[in-house]
Design an enzyme around this catalytic site. Structure first.
Site, PDB file in Angstrom:
ATOM      1  N   GLU A 296      -3.241   2.596  -7.432  1.00 59.56           N
ATOM      2  CA  GLU A 296      -3.529   3.676  -6.488  1.00 59.56           C
ATOM      3  C   GLU A 296      -2.477   4.771  -6.631  1.00 59.56           C
ATOM      4  OE1 GLU A 296      -6.200   2.256  -3.052  1.00 59.56           O
ATOM      5  OE2 GLU A 296      -4.137   1.978  -2.443  1.00 59.56           O
TER       6      GLU A 296
ATOM      7  N   HIS B  21       0.849  -1.199   0.000  1.00 62.13           N
ATOM      8  CA  HIS B  21       0.000   0.000   0.000  1.00 62.13           C
ATOM      9  C   HIS B  21       0.886   1.252   0.000  1.00 62.13           C
ATOM     10  CE1 HIS B  21      -2.669   3.146   1.460  1.00 62.13           C
ATOM     11  NE2 HIS B  21      -3.642   2.423   0.913  1.00 62.13           N
TER      12      HIS B  21
HETATM   13  P1  PGA Z   1      -8.728   6.836   0.069  1.00 64.89           P
HETATM   14  O1  PGA Z   1      -7.676   5.652   0.290  1.00 64.89           O
HETATM   15  O2  PGA Z   1      -9.983   6.200  -0.518  1.00 64.89           O
HETATM   16  O3  PGA Z   1      -8.976   7.397   1.425  1.00 64.89           O
HETATM   17  O4  PGA Z   1      -8.122   7.790  -0.887  1.00 64.89           O
HETATM   18  C1  PGA Z   1      -7.510   4.628  -0.631  1.00 64.89           C
HETATM   19  C2  PGA Z   1      -6.619   3.560  -0.078  1.00 64.89           C
HETATM   20  O5  PGA Z   1      -5.820   3.859   0.822  1.00 64.89           O
HETATM   21  O6  PGA Z   1      -6.666   2.415  -0.493  1.00 64.89           O
END
Ligand code: PGA
Length: 248
Positions: free
Chosen positions: A167, A95
């Site tokens: 992400e 992550h």
């Molecule tokens: P967020 O986080 O939706 O708060 O932007 C996404 C994640 O950490 O997977």
């Protein structure tokens, strides 16, 4: 119709009682919604088993992070195998907060990724570029390096699924989401890289980064995206149920 994945990462936002109460509330309300998507929640390690029990039948649970050695003198760590033995099916690996706040390198992410595979769980490998990297036109280079390091010299277990969460770091927890067509473009690139690096393995690609009920359906409708990994908006029953309803 493609299979849809709705994953909620509760990060370190909720205390134990809050986690259990939210899970209980979700169970009640999700049962009434009859959701077709595969749903998984990633609570804090301390609440994982209790949340699992509360969500039984509507969502699975998984860890936000794992350690790669199975057992031993590693004070404070929890291994992938221990999570597997606790009944987890999915595990987040790499992550952006692990990579950037805790300075996890591609090499460490690789060890965690491999440990999750060895524990017979499905890894949810998070990849993504920072804003300076995007501005330097290095999105593909960064993602390829993250994927290459995770997969290098790996004998892929036959038939095992692979989930990649795209992400972009600048979109995580900022309220600034990536344009769905750009997320789709990167997802297609991820497909191409994974196919080449893992000899034809087809990943499931999710988008994550400031997903809300007003943008979730757009991501899910993109051809190379099969759902979302949601942080902040998954930590309240109202916002999570709005997201679920928006893709229903
Ligand atoms: P967020 O986080 O939706 O708060 O932007 C996404 C994640 O950490 O997977």
């Amino acid at each position: 119709m493609k299979k849809l994945y709705l994953f909620g990462n509760w990060k370190m936002y909720l205390g134990h009682e809050e986690s259990v109460a939210l899970a209980r509330d979700l169970k009640k309300q999700l049962s009434a919604l009859s959701v077709k998507a595969t749903m998984a929640i990633f609570p804090s390690a301390i609440s994982l088993l209790a949340v699992k029990e509360e969500l039984d039948g509507v969502a699975s649970v998984g860890p936000q992070n794992v350690y790669w050695v199975e057992k031993g003198g590693y004070t404070g760590e929890i291994s992938a195998m221990m999570y597997r033995q606790a009944g987890c099916q999915f595990a987040l690996v790499g992550h952006s907060e692990r990579r950037h706040v805790f300075k996890e390198s591609n090499a460490e992410v690789r060890q965690k990724f491999e440990a999750v595979l060895n524990a017979e769980m499905t890894p949810v490998l998070c990849v993504g570029e920072t804003m300076p990297e995007r501005k330097d036109d290095r999105v593909e280079e960064v993602i390829e390096a993250q994927l290459r390091s995770a997969f290098m010299d790996l004998a892929w277990p036959k038939g095992r699924s692979l989930i990649i969460a795209y992400e972009p770091v600048w979109a995580v927890g900022t309220g600034e989401s990536c344009d769905p067509s750009e997320a789709e473009r990167v997802a297609a690139v991820i497909y191409k890289f994974v196919g080449a690096l893992l000899d034809g393995v087809e990943p499931t690609v999710l988008y994550g980064g400031s997903v809300r009920s007003d943008n979730v359906a757009k991501y899910c409708a993109e051809p190379h995206l099969s759902g979302v990994l949601v942080g902040g908006a998954s930590t309240k029953a109202s916002t999570w149920l709005e997201i679920v309803s928006a893709v229903k």
